[in-house]
Scaffold this active site. Structure first.
Site: not given
Lengths: 149, 149
Positions: B25-26, B82, B95-97, B130
């Protein structure tokens, strides 16, 4: 002639003074919360968290390379250069270059394949200095932090 | 309903797969040099270097928060995030939250005053995410590295 060596317990106050000098130069003295007492515990007691290579002239610390190990999910263990600093009145004498060379030597001896660090985008002298070592600049990353207290 | 828990040895392959998905993805898959074998040694044997909080759905790892301790000369020990990653097909479900909240909880429980991380300047979804947590962005720092091999 000065010498370059690994720091020991008795250097803690001088290390703190260099950290403070750098914080003032970086216009961030208010960010400094660490103390000489904490630096002693973190660097020179059981399971040290950091390493420090120091430059000495006439029994006075005039510069240092402050290092610790980071973990990159892509690269594994990498050596992180937190601070490279030379006291203002001792600059332009090659001490920074000596410290950087010794840091690279330290990294190789300890099996690291990569040294990482950060530079302030307005610190043109530092950027020019690191370019001499063929360092790579990765400009697309932005630092983020969250204070919990 | 999924669960959030600390990773264990048996998660290593799934952790590696998430690292790889994020590297792709990056746009940096070629940067990935780590291996599942190395991740096992570095995270789950003597003196683990990293911690990992994972999100599980139907016995499959679908996301993780990959953490280790850094040393700031100004702040002392800080928790470094990281990687925060959720598998593409499981995004936008909170899920990220959940992972971020659990990371903050983990930091507080372990006595950290600060979590630090980095974000790619073009990753607007991550930046917006964020911002919801009131994270501070420190844009004047540039990453630098030196490859030794």
């Amino acid at each position: 002639m000065g010498s370059i060596r690994l720091a020991n317990e008795s250097d803690v106050q001088a290390i703190y003074d260099l950290i403070k000098e750098l914080a003032i130069f970086e216009k961030a003295e208010f960010e400094l919360q660490n103390t000489p007492e904490q630096l002693l515990i973190d660097g020179f007691k059981e399971n040290p968290i950091y390493y420090c290579i120091v430059a000495e002239e006439n029994q006075t610390l005039v510069g240092m390379s402050f290092l610790y190990v980071r973990y990159s999910t892509w690269k594994g263990r990498v050596l992180y250069l937190e601070d490279l600093v030379v006291k203002e009145s001792f600059r332009n004498k090659g001490i920074g270059t000596q410290l950087m060379k010794e840091t690279i030597e330290f990294a190789k001896l300890n099996g690291f394949n990569r040294i990482q660090w950060q530079v302030l985008d307005w610190n043109v002298d530092a950027i020019r200095f690191y370019q001499k070592f063929n360092a790579q600049f990765d400009e697309e990353w932005t630092n983020v932090h969250l204070n919990l207290v």
